[in-house]
Motif scaffolding. Sequence first.
Motif, PDB file in Angstrom:
ATOM      1  N   MET A   1       0.852  -1.203   0.000  1.00  0.00           N
ATOM      2  CA  MET A   1       0.000   0.000   0.000  1.00  0.00           C
ATOM      3  C   MET A   1       0.890   1.256   0.000  1.00  0.00           C
ATOM      4  O   MET A   1       1.882   1.319   0.724  1.00  0.00           O
ATOM      5  CB  MET A   1      -0.858  -0.018   1.271  1.00  0.00           C
ATOM      6  CG  MET A   1      -1.972   0.976   1.289  1.00  0.00           C
ATOM      7  SD  MET A   1      -2.957   0.692   2.787  1.00  0.00           S
ATOM      8  CE  MET A   1      -3.859   2.194   2.884  1.00  0.00           C
ATOM      9  N   SER A   2       0.548   2.205  -0.861  1.00  0.00           N
ATOM     10  CA  SER A   2       1.362   3.428  -0.899  1.00  0.00           C
ATOM     11  C   SER A   2       1.046   4.313   0.313  1.00  0.00           C
ATOM     12  O   SER A   2       0.002   4.158   0.942  1.00  0.00           O
ATOM     13  CB  SER A   2       1.100   4.177  -2.199  1.00  0.00           C
ATOM     14  OG  SER A   2      -0.278   4.328  -2.344  1.00  0.00           O
ATOM     15  N   PRO A   3       1.977   5.222   0.625  1.00  0.00           N
ATOM     16  CA  PRO A   3       1.766   6.080   1.801  1.00  0.00           C
ATOM     17  C   PRO A   3       0.430   6.830   1.748  1.00  0.00           C
ATOM     18  O   PRO A   3      -0.050   7.181   0.666  1.00  0.00           O
ATOM     19  CB  PRO A   3       2.942   7.051   1.729  1.00  0.00           C
ATOM     20  CG  PRO A   3       3.980   6.334   0.947  1.00  0.00           C
ATOM     21  CD  PRO A   3       3.237   5.490  -0.058  1.00  0.00           C
ATOM     22  N   VAL A   4      -0.148   7.037   2.923  1.00  0.00           N
ATOM     23  CA  VAL A   4      -1.418   7.791   3.025  1.00  0.00           C
ATOM     24  C   VAL A   4      -1.178   9.028   3.890  1.00  0.00           C
ATOM     25  O   VAL A   4      -0.206   9.096   4.656  1.00  0.00           O
ATOM     26  CB  VAL A   4      -2.540   6.933   3.661  1.00  0.00           C
ATOM     27  CG1 VAL A   4      -2.894   5.742   2.784  1.00  0.00           C
ATOM     28  CG2 VAL A   4      -2.158   6.476   5.060  1.00  0.00           C
ATOM     29  N   THR A   5      -2.065   9.978   3.764  1.00  0.00           N
ATOM     30  CA  THR A   5      -1.961  11.197   4.575  1.00  0.00           C
ATOM     31  C   THR A   5      -2.178  10.855   6.049  1.00  0.00           C
ATOM     32  O   THR A   5      -3.077  10.086   6.383  1.00  0.00           O
ATOM     33  CB  THR A   5      -3.060  12.202   4.137  1.00  0.00           C
ATOM     34  OG1 THR A   5      -2.895  12.427   2.748  1.00  0.00           O
ATOM     35  CG2 THR A   5      -2.958  13.507   4.897  1.00  0.00           C
ATOM     36  N   ASN A   6      -1.340  11.415   6.881  1.00  0.00           N
ATOM     37  CA  ASN A   6      -1.541  11.263   8.329  1.00  0.00           C
ATOM     38  C   ASN A   6      -1.909  12.641   8.897  1.00  0.00           C
ATOM     39  O   ASN A   6      -1.049  13.398   9.348  1.00  0.00           O
ATOM     40  CB  ASN A   6      -0.272  10.717   8.998  1.00  0.00           C
ATOM     41  CG  ASN A   6      -0.513  10.315  10.441  1.00  0.00           C
ATOM     42  OD1 ASN A   6      -1.663  10.300  10.900  1.00  0.00           O
ATOM     43  ND2 ASN A   6       0.542   9.981  11.157  1.00  0.00           N
ATOM     44  N   ALA A   7      -3.200  12.970   8.838  1.00  0.00           N
ATOM     45  CA  ALA A   7      -3.647  14.304   9.281  1.00  0.00           C
ATOM     46  C   ALA A   7      -3.384  14.475  10.777  1.00  0.00           C
ATOM     47  O   ALA A   7      -3.533  13.523  11.554  1.00  0.00           O
ATOM     48  CB  ALA A   7      -5.133  14.462   8.979  1.00  0.00           C
ATOM     49  N   ARG A   8      -2.995  15.708  11.145  1.00  0.00           N
ATOM     50  CA  ARG A   8      -2.607  15.967  12.542  1.00  0.00           C
ATOM     51  C   ARG A   8      -3.205  17.297  12.996  1.00  0.00           C
ATOM     52  O   ARG A   8      -3.531  18.163  12.173  1.00  0.00           O
ATOM     53  CB  ARG A   8      -1.090  16.081  12.655  1.00  0.00           C
ATOM     54  CG  ARG A   8      -0.333  14.951  11.986  1.00  0.00           C
ATOM     55  CD  ARG A   8       1.173  15.127  12.046  1.00  0.00           C
ATOM     56  NE  ARG A   8       1.646  16.366  11.424  1.00  0.00           N
ATOM     57  CZ  ARG A   8       2.833  16.919  11.649  1.00  0.00           C
ATOM     58  NH1 ARG A   8       3.673  16.365  12.498  1.00  0.00           N
ATOM     59  NH2 ARG A   8       3.187  18.030  11.046  1.00  0.00           N
ATOM     60  N   LEU A   9      -3.267  17.451  14.310  1.00  0.00           N
ATOM     61  CA  LEU A   9      -3.721  18.722  14.872  1.00  0.00           C
ATOM     62  C   LEU A   9      -2.553  19.374  15.599  1.00  0.00           C
ATOM     63  O   LEU A   9      -2.076  18.861  16.617  1.00  0.00           O
ATOM     64  CB  LEU A   9      -4.885  18.471  15.846  1.00  0.00           C
ATOM     65  CG  LEU A   9      -5.617  19.719  16.317  1.00  0.00           C
ATOM     66  CD1 LEU A   9      -6.347  20.396  15.157  1.00  0.00           C
ATOM     67  CD2 LEU A   9      -6.617  19.381  17.412  1.00  0.00           C
ATOM     68  N   LEU A  10      -2.085  20.504  15.047  1.00  0.00           N
ATOM     69  CA  LEU A  10      -0.935  21.191  15.631  1.00  0.00           C
ATOM     70  C   LEU A  10      -1.409  22.351  16.501  1.00  0.00           C
ATOM     71  O   LEU A  10      -2.477  22.929  16.269  1.00  0.00           O
ATOM     72  CB  LEU A  10      -0.029  21.744  14.524  1.00  0.00           C
ATOM     73  CG  LEU A  10       0.431  20.759  13.437  1.00  0.00           C
ATOM     74  CD1 LEU A  10       1.347  21.475  12.436  1.00  0.00           C
ATOM     75  CD2 LEU A  10       1.141  19.562  14.037  1.00  0.00           C
ATOM     76  N   PHE A  11      -0.586  22.698  17.482  1.00  0.00           N
ATOM     77  CA  PHE A  11      -0.861  23.876  18.311  1.00  0.00           C
ATOM     78  C   PHE A  11      -0.174  25.058  17.626  1.00  0.00           C
ATOM     79  O   PHE A  11       1.049  25.101  17.514  1.00  0.00           O
ATOM     80  CB  PHE A  11      -0.305  23.645  19.715  1.00  0.00           C
ATOM     81  CG  PHE A  11      -0.560  24.777  20.652  1.00  0.00           C
ATOM     82  CD1 PHE A  11      -1.805  25.384  20.740  1.00  0.00           C
ATOM     83  CD2 PHE A  11       0.455  25.255  21.481  1.00  0.00           C
ATOM     84  CE1 PHE A  11      -2.047  26.436  21.616  1.00  0.00           C
ATOM     85  CE2 PHE A  11       0.230  26.303  22.358  1.00  0.00           C
ATOM     86  CZ  PHE A  11      -1.024  26.892  22.423  1.00  0.00           C
ATOM     87  N   ARG A  12      -0.977  26.016  17.146  1.00  0.00           N
ATOM     88  CA  ARG A  12      -0.419  27.064  16.302  1.00  0.00           C
ATOM     89  C   ARG A  12      -0.123  28.360  17.060  1.00  0.00           C
ATOM     90  O   ARG A  12       0.864  29.034  16.813  1.00  0.00           O
ATOM     91  CB  ARG A  12      -1.398  27.369  15.157  1.00  0.00           C
ATOM     92  CG  ARG A  12      -0.754  28.258  14.127  1.00  0.00           C
ATOM     93  CD  ARG A  12      -1.653  29.044  13.201  1.00  0.00           C
ATOM     94  NE  ARG A  12      -2.892  28.484  12.789  1.00  0.00           N
ATOM     95  CZ  ARG A  12      -3.257  28.312  11.534  1.00  0.00           C
ATOM     96  NH1 ARG A  12      -2.405  28.544  10.557  1.00  0.00           N
ATOM     97  NH2 ARG A  12      -4.462  27.929  11.238  1.00  0.00           N
TER      98      ARG A  12
END
Length: 354
Positions: A1-12
């Motif tokens: 399986m090719s890489p998938v997006t790993n969505a994240r929540l950053l403190f901005r």
Amino acid sequence: MSPVTNARLLFREIPSELPDPVSTFKYDTSENIDIDGFPLHGGFLVRALAFSLDPYMRNRMRPEDTEGDMPAFLLNKVITGFGVGVVIRSESPDFLVGAHVGGFMSYQEYCFFGDAAASALAMPALGLTVLENPYNLPWRYFVGNLGMTGQTAYYALKDVSEPQKGETIFISAAAGAVGLMLVQLAVSQGLRVIASCGSDAKAGLLRELGAAHVINRKTDDIFVELKKAGPIDIFIDHVGGITLEAAIENAAMHARFVICGAVSTYNGPMSDAYGVKNLWLVNRYRITIRPLVVIDWHEKYLSEFYKTVPEEIAAGRLKCYESVYRGLQSAGQGFKDMLTGASTGKTVIVISEE
Ligand SMILES: NC(=O)c1ccc[n+]([C@@H]2O[C@H](COP(=O)([O-])OP(=O)(O)OC[C@H]3O[C@@H](n4cnc5c(N)ncnc54)[C@H](OP(=O)(O)O)[C@@H]3O)[C@@H](O)[C@H]2O)c1
């Protein structure tokens, strides 16, 4: 399986007042993960199902070098908190593929753990554990009524408040996550409940659940209402400030006050918090004031909690009220709604149901 997006929540950005849904967090999709090829080095990979949004997180939104209840969020890094997920790859004998796990996690869709304590901020009580779910309840409940939120409500009616059937208990922020569970438990244990909340709709729900007297904090005079409905034997305070002052004024002799939270003070410096003026009445009414920190009571009551609460929920005797937000991109709005009272019950971010 090719890489998938790993969505994240950053403190901005560190908010100076109420966190802003857009500028406080950043929903980041710049990272990919090769799920099948990611080297595990003895650890395990978890696919996230749900994350909790909690008022204590507001205290973590501060400069790194200032003192707080828990370590500060780091700017431009992924935030951490209570989550639940499923193990999708593992080289760990304790966390097998298919196991559902809960505890402190990074708020991202796929989370690697070198060990169970990987995100736990050096606090053993926050480390990841394998969850049992004999009644097949929704996994997201493990960050709500079956997680830290529910445990707080459950422990509040133990030694810390010493409730006796027939006593009057006042619960502030009663239509919130801890509050709605606490109201139901208190009613079922034969306590007479006074509840405060921030809208007429929430007040209606609290009456349906059996609260004897409900106060709308935005439209009622809390001193007048507590005078009518009190005196108060037990106060579980989630709010602090003027609500605490009004409760002290209307305490019964030998009342027990449990300081669980002080959400009215979270969005500004402590020096700006409402100063309670009548502390002398603590002496007159012989009030005992105690802290409640959920992790302090796990050793005594956590196994009892898991023996009783899931069954109560499965049987429909205890209802789970939630405000569900879908996807990490909704976390900013969810957090604001939770903190201001626009949401009801447990505020949870669902990534996936299974
Ligand atoms: N000590 C512990 O171990 C522990 C564990 C869990 C939670 N807590 C504390 O318990 C409290 C409740 O947590 P939760 O997760 O159940 O949150 P929650 O009640 O779901 O959310 C907070 C609620 O507080 C109310 N509120 C906001 N601003 C207020 C103000 N200025 N004055 C009065 N009420 C206000 C709002 O409800 P309305 O608009 O309906 O009033 C809001 O929805 C928080 O203080 C939290 O820090 C402590």
